[in-house]
Every structure is written in structure tokens, then in C-alpha cells.
Design a protein around this motif. Structure first.
Motif, PDB file in Angstrom:
ATOM      1  N   ALA A  68     -81.481  17.136 -25.307  1.00 32.30           N
ATOM      2  CA  ALA A  68     -81.215  18.128 -26.340  1.00 32.30           C
ATOM      3  C   ALA A  68     -82.309  19.185 -26.331  1.00 32.30           C
ATOM      4  O   ALA A  68     -83.496  18.852 -26.299  1.00 32.30           O
ATOM      5  CB  ALA A  68     -81.144  17.463 -27.712  1.00 32.30           C
ATOM      6  N   THR A  69     -81.910  20.446 -26.347  1.00 33.35           N
ATOM      7  CA  THR A  69     -82.891  21.529 -26.425  1.00 33.35           C
ATOM      8  C   THR A  69     -83.498  21.612 -27.811  1.00 33.35           C
ATOM      9  O   THR A  69     -84.641  22.023 -27.970  1.00 33.35           O
ATOM     10  CB  THR A  69     -82.237  22.868 -26.059  1.00 33.35           C
ATOM     11  N   GLN A  70     -82.719  21.239 -28.813  1.00 33.72           N
ATOM     12  CA  GLN A  70     -83.228  21.153 -30.185  1.00 33.72           C
ATOM     13  C   GLN A  70     -82.504  20.014 -30.899  1.00 33.72           C
ATOM     14  O   GLN A  70     -81.284  19.983 -30.936  1.00 33.72           O
ATOM     15  CB  GLN A  70     -83.020  22.472 -30.928  1.00 33.72           C
ATOM     16  N   ARG A  71     -83.272  19.090 -31.402  1.00 34.95           N
ATOM     17  CA  ARG A  71     -82.648  17.920 -32.020  1.00 34.95           C
ATOM     18  C   ARG A  71     -82.152  18.262 -33.420  1.00 34.95           C
ATOM     19  O   ARG A  71     -82.860  18.845 -34.230  1.00 34.95           O
ATOM     20  CB  ARG A  71     -83.616  16.743 -32.084  1.00 34.95           C
ATOM     21  N   ARG A  72     -80.905  17.871 -33.679  1.00 39.24           N
ATOM     22  CA  ARG A  72     -80.273  18.077 -34.966  1.00 39.24           C
ATOM     23  C   ARG A  72     -79.547  16.779 -35.371  1.00 39.24           C
ATOM     24  O   ARG A  72     -79.485  15.833 -34.593  1.00 39.24           O
ATOM     25  CB  ARG A  72     -79.259  19.238 -34.905  1.00 39.24           C
ATOM     26  N   SER A  73     -79.011  16.755 -36.575  1.00 38.51           N
ATOM     27  CA  SER A  73     -78.253  15.590 -37.028  1.00 38.51           C
ATOM     28  C   SER A  73     -76.950  16.030 -37.683  1.00 38.51           C
ATOM     29  O   SER A  73     -76.806  17.191 -38.095  1.00 38.51           O
ATOM     30  CB  SER A  73     -79.072  14.737 -38.011  1.00 38.51           C
ATOM     31  N   VAL A  74     -76.009  15.101 -37.747  1.00 38.75           N
ATOM     32  CA  VAL A  74     -74.728  15.316 -38.415  1.00 38.75           C
ATOM     33  C   VAL A  74     -74.524  14.187 -39.418  1.00 38.75           C
ATOM     34  O   VAL A  74     -74.788  13.017 -39.102  1.00 38.75           O
ATOM     35  CB  VAL A  74     -73.562  15.354 -37.409  1.00 38.75           C
ATOM     36  N   ILE A  75     -74.080  14.540 -40.623  1.00 38.18           N
ATOM     37  CA  ILE A  75     -73.826  13.567 -41.678  1.00 38.18           C
ATOM     38  C   ILE A  75     -72.357  13.156 -41.654  1.00 38.18           C
ATOM     39  O   ILE A  75     -71.469  14.008 -41.617  1.00 38.18           O
ATOM     40  CB  ILE A  75     -74.148  14.156 -43.068  1.00 38.18           C
ATOM     41  N   LEU A  76     -72.094  11.855 -41.687  1.00 37.41           N
ATOM     42  CA  LEU A  76     -70.740  11.319 -41.852  1.00 37.41           C
ATOM     43  C   LEU A  76     -70.752  10.416 -43.085  1.00 37.41           C
ATOM     44  O   LEU A  76     -71.619   9.549 -43.191  1.00 37.41           O
ATOM     45  CB  LEU A  76     -70.297  10.513 -40.633  1.00 37.41           C
ATOM     46  N   ARG A  77     -69.809  10.595 -43.972  1.00 37.18           N
ATOM     47  CA  ARG A  77     -69.844   9.839 -45.230  1.00 37.18           C
ATOM     48  C   ARG A  77     -68.547   9.096 -45.514  1.00 37.18           C
ATOM     49  O   ARG A  77     -67.457   9.588 -45.251  1.00 37.18           O
ATOM     50  CB  ARG A  77     -70.162  10.814 -46.366  1.00 37.18           C
ATOM     51  N   ALA A  78     -68.678   7.876 -46.052  1.00 37.88           N
ATOM     52  CA  ALA A  78     -67.537   7.105 -46.547  1.00 37.88           C
ATOM     53  C   ALA A  78     -67.905   6.518 -47.899  1.00 37.88           C
ATOM     54  O   ALA A  78     -69.024   6.029 -48.085  1.00 37.88           O
ATOM     55  CB  ALA A  78     -67.175   5.981 -45.577  1.00 37.88           C
ATOM     56  N   ASP A  79     -66.980   6.572 -48.861  1.00 37.79           N
ATOM     57  CA  ASP A  79     -67.221   5.949 -50.161  1.00 37.79           C
ATOM     58  C   ASP A  79     -66.652   4.531 -50.144  1.00 37.79           C
ATOM     59  O   ASP A  79     -65.699   4.234 -49.421  1.00 37.79           O
ATOM     60  CB  ASP A  79     -66.632   6.768 -51.307  1.00 37.79           C
ATOM     61  N   MET A  80     -67.237   3.647 -50.951  1.00 38.90           N
ATOM     62  CA  MET A  80     -66.924   2.215 -50.850  1.00 38.90           C
ATOM     63  C   MET A  80     -66.330   1.608 -52.116  1.00 38.90           C
ATOM     64  O   MET A  80     -65.875   0.465 -52.081  1.00 38.90           O
ATOM     65  CB  MET A  80     -68.208   1.431 -50.524  1.00 38.90           C
ATOM     66  N   ASP A  81     -66.341   2.324 -53.247  1.00 37.95           N
ATOM     67  CA  ASP A  81     -65.988   1.700 -54.523  1.00 37.95           C
ATOM     68  C   ASP A  81     -64.497   1.751 -54.797  1.00 37.95           C
ATOM     69  O   ASP A  81     -63.751   2.560 -54.247  1.00 37.95           O
ATOM     70  CB  ASP A  81     -66.750   2.358 -55.671  1.00 37.95           C
ATOM     71  N   ALA A  82     -64.060   0.857 -55.676  1.00 43.28           N
ATOM     72  CA  ALA A  82     -62.648   0.740 -56.054  1.00 43.28           C
ATOM     73  C   ALA A  82     -62.442   1.285 -57.461  1.00 43.28           C
ATOM     74  O   ALA A  82     -63.345   1.876 -58.066  1.00 43.28           O
ATOM     75  CB  ALA A  82     -62.219  -0.720 -55.968  1.00 43.28           C
ATOM     76  N   LEU A  83     -61.234   1.072 -57.991  1.00 43.55           N
ATOM     77  CA  LEU A  83     -60.852   1.576 -59.309  1.00 43.55           C
ATOM     78  C   LEU A  83     -60.483   0.417 -60.242  1.00 43.55           C
ATOM     79  O   LEU A  83     -60.036  -0.639 -59.785  1.00 43.55           O
ATOM     80  CB  LEU A  83     -59.638   2.496 -59.185  1.00 43.55           C
ATOM     81  N   PRO A  84     -60.610   0.611 -61.559  1.00 40.33           N
ATOM     82  CA  PRO A  84     -60.197  -0.428 -62.517  1.00 40.33           C
ATOM     83  C   PRO A  84     -58.691  -0.424 -62.720  1.00 40.33           C
ATOM     84  O   PRO A  84     -58.177  -0.118 -63.798  1.00 40.33           O
ATOM     85  CB  PRO A  84     -60.960  -0.023 -63.790  1.00 40.33           C
TER      86      PRO A  84
END
Length: 401
Positions: A68-84
Motif C-alpha cells: 500500500a502506498t498509503q495505509r487506510r482502513s474501512v469500517i464495516l458494521r453489523a448490529d446484534m440486538d433484538a426487539l421486545p
């Protein structure tokens, strides 16, 4: 070469994980069994793992080894909670008790685990870091804000160039179709809570009391009228009264009545104007009847606004991975809300919906998310995992240009 073939090979274990999570739903920020399942699934992948006991989150960093010529990052998100919600699907792996994964977060979690496996096995193709956020408390507990405050977005030493998330739907979109749009995708969410203060007494002599129930009922009707008369028609607003409480029995006039409403808007100006107008409306109606009212607001989530370039990048990645038919541009946003919006306020990115209506069922008539009857198709899991992994890989490649 995409990750699709490898993701398809992972399908049995992703389905097994999803169904385990579905059987044991947990609500809010306390998700001990869910987190244990996630950590077990990630074991042995040589990830940089961080757990936070205060908010129940898991952060996993896949460190890429590609040049990599310049190091970067990527965010990946998942939610885990349920509903009542008490489940009514009749599935063999249905949850028992008063909680249910009625919004598909169990699928989100399984897909991100799949992406972690794909990326960890192909770190030599990763020109930077993939930061995977397993988030609790999306359903009204401000989980994203808690993870941000704890430093989750800075889990990699490399600055983040983009953030992505997927959200399954049990209806509306075709099975396996990824749908999104540039700009506003989902609404801001606020709660209005109103208490009308009167003077109670005997039901046979209402003239000797200040009855709060009809006054509160008048407010409920007036809320709908003011939306159509005080707000620009081209600026969408949804006001839904979800609770109404008043009285203890039929022959007693109570001292108080109360109700609460969900309020959805798509721009800050409309949001501020609506808060001021609805507050004044409720207070004014109460005063006109000789009572008083207290209006309290809880501002939940801001507008989920996709960065236009990142939304286009997401759809192009879907098309390259799964074919043009799998990518769909939405004409209008949805009026639901998402706390991924808080991440998008800090990092350019995009959220896309993934149609998970079971095969053979019409997406136009199926029960939608949050319903006790909502059913999601496990077959979309490898597609979601592959797209998440591809987003991280290809976006990091693009950051080198």
C-alpha cells in the motif's frame, strides 16, 4: 476474482450461526450470549479483537498485508440486538419468550462474521485494514454513539476512508437485491412525550373537574392536522402516536393523561420547526381548556445520509460481484431510522438494504421488519458476506489511487 465462491462455501456455517442467534435473542446493550457466539465464530482468525464490557460490543480488525502506498482502513458494521416482540413465525428455530430478531440483526451479525472469515483468509489482498464493528443497542439504545465514544472508529491506526453497513428487509425488495440511494436514506427519529395535567373527580360530575382525557385526544388528532398545514408538502414528515394512557376505571376522571409519538423527518430545519410547533400546539390546546400540558422531546437518531460517491461505489461493487440485477437505486428514502447515521456523520459511507423475503413469497405483501410474523431468508447470508468483504477490499484498493 471476487469473494462470492468462498462465501457460498461458508453458507452452512453462517446459516447455523444465524439460527443460533435467532433462537436466543437479546435486547439492548446486555448481549452476553450473542457476544459469546460471535467470539466463538471468530476464534482462530488472527484478528485484533477488542471487547467492551460496558456496552457489550466487539471490534475486530483485519490487518491487510498487501502493498500500500498509503495505509487506510474501512469500517464495516453489523448490529446484534433484538426487539421486545414475541415471535409468531412458527419457524423450527423460532425464539421463545418476549424477544425476537424481528429486524434481522441476527443476519447482519452472521454476514459480518462471514466477511471477517473471508478477509482474514485473504489478508494478502487487503491494502489496509478492515475494522469490523459488532454493535449492540441499535434499537433505541444509542449503541453506535456508545461505540464511537469508546473509540471504535479509531481501532485501526490507519484513518478510515469509508464506512458501510447492510440492513436486511423481510419485504419490499426482491430476494438478494441490494437497494440504496445517494443522500438521505432513512429519517431522523425523535420521541414526543406529552402529559396533560387536569383535576380529577367523579365521572358523574365532569363539570366539577378538568378532564385530561378528551383534551389529550384532541391533541392526538391535531398533531396530524398540523403536519399537513404547517410543514412543506415536499419535506416528508411522519408523526405516529404509539401510546395513550389515561384513567384508572370508567367512573373516575383522572388527574392526568399522557401519550407518546414517534416523529420522523429528513432535514434539520423541518425537524426544529416541527419540535417547536408540536410543543406549542399541545400547550395551547391544554390552555384553551383550562388545563396545562408538559411536552418533552427525546432526540434519538439523525438522518441516515449516504455519501453520494460511496452509495454509487457500493452499488457498483454489488453489480461487479453479483450482477447488474442485484443493484437497485431507490427513488425515495424510507421513514425508518438507523443509528448507523452517527457513523456516517463522521465518516463518508453508505448503508444499503438487502432484500431477504423468502423465495416464493411476494415482497409487496410479506410482513415487514419489526412484525412478529417477519421471516428472513438465510440464503442471502453468503451474498451479504461477499459484498461486505468486497467493499472493504475494493475500497482500500481505490484509496491507493
Amino acid at each position: 476474482m471476487t469473494f462470492l465462491d468462498d462465501a457460498t462455501a461458508l453458507a452452512p456455517e453462517l446459516i447455523r450461526l444465524r439460527r443460533q442467534l435467532h433462537r436466543e435473542p437479546e435486547i439492548g446493550l446486555e448481549l452476553p450470549r450473542t457476544r459469546e457466539r460471535v467470539l466463538d465464530a471468530l476464534e482462530g482468525l488472527a484478528l485484533d479483537l477488542t471487547t467492551n464490557d460496558e456496552d457489550g460490543s466487539v471490534v475486530a480488525v483485519v490487518t491487510g498485508t498487501a502493498a500500500a502506498t498509503q495505509r487506510r482502513s474501512v469500517i464495516l458494521r453489523a448490529d446484534m440486538d433484538a426487539l421486545p416482540v414475541r415471535e409468531r413465525t412458527g419457524l423450527e428455530y423460532a425464539a421463545e419468550g418476549d424477544a425476537m430478531h424481528a429486524c434481522g440483526h441476527d443476519l447482519h451479525t452472521a454476514m459480518l462474521v462471514g466477511a471477517a472469515k473471508l478477509l482474514a483468509a485473504n489478508r494478502d489482498r487487503l491494502a489496509g485494514d478492515a475494522v469490523l464493528l459488532f454493535q449492540p443497542g441499535e434499537e433505541g439504545y444509542n449503541g453506535a454513539a456508545r461505540m464511537i465514544a469508546a473509540g471504535a472508529l479509531d481501532a485501526s491506526p490507519s484513518p478510515a476512508v469509508a464506512a458501510y453497513a447492510l440492513h436486511v428487509t423481510s419485504s419490499r425488495f426482491g430476494n438478494g437485491v441490494f437497494a440504496t440511494r445517494p443522500g438521505p436514506l432513512m429519517a431522523a427519529s425523535d420521541i414526543l412525550r406529552v402529559t396533560v395535567h387536569g383535576r380529577g373527580g367523579h365521572a358523574s360530575a365532569p363539570q366539577e373537574t378538568l378532564d385530561p382525557i378528551p383534551v389529550a385526544a384532541e391533541m392526538v388528532v391535531a398533531l396530524q392536522t398540523i403536519v399537513t398545514r404547517a410543514i412543506d408538502t415536499f419535506k416528508p414528515v411522519v408523526v405516529t402516536v404509539g401510546t395513550f394512557h389515561g384513567g384508572i376505571r370508567e367512573n373516575v376522571i383522572s388527574d392526568e393523561a399522557s401519550f407518546s409519538a414517534a416523529v420522523r423527518t429528513f432535514d434539520p430545519e423541518t425537524r426544529s420547526r416541527l419540535i417547536a410547533r408540536l410543543t406549542a400546539l399541545c400547550e395551547g390546546i391544554a390552555a384553551a381548556h383550562g388545563l396545562s400540558a408538559t411536552a418533552e422531546w427525546e432526540q434519538l437518531y439523525p438522518v441516515t445520509a449516504n455519501d453520494p460517491a460511496e452509495a454509487d461505489f457500493l452499488l457498483r461493487t454489488v453489480a461487479d460481484t453479483l450482477g447488474e440485477d442485484a443493484a437497485q437505486v431507490m427513488e425515495t428514502p424510507m421513514t425508518g431510522s438507523e443509528d448507523f447515521s452517527r457513523i456516517l456523520q463522521r465518516i463518508p459511507g453508505a448503508l444499503a438494504f438487502l432484500g431477504a423475503t423468502p423465495q416464493g413469497i411476494d415482497p409487496g405483501s410479506a410482513d415487514f421488519n419489526h412484525s412478529a410474523h417477519a421471516v428472513f431468508d438465510d440464503d442471502v447470508l453468503p451474498r451479504g458476506a461477499a459484498v461486505l468483504a468486497e467493499l472493504a477490499r475494493t475500497r482500500l484498493d481505490a484509496a491507493q489511487a
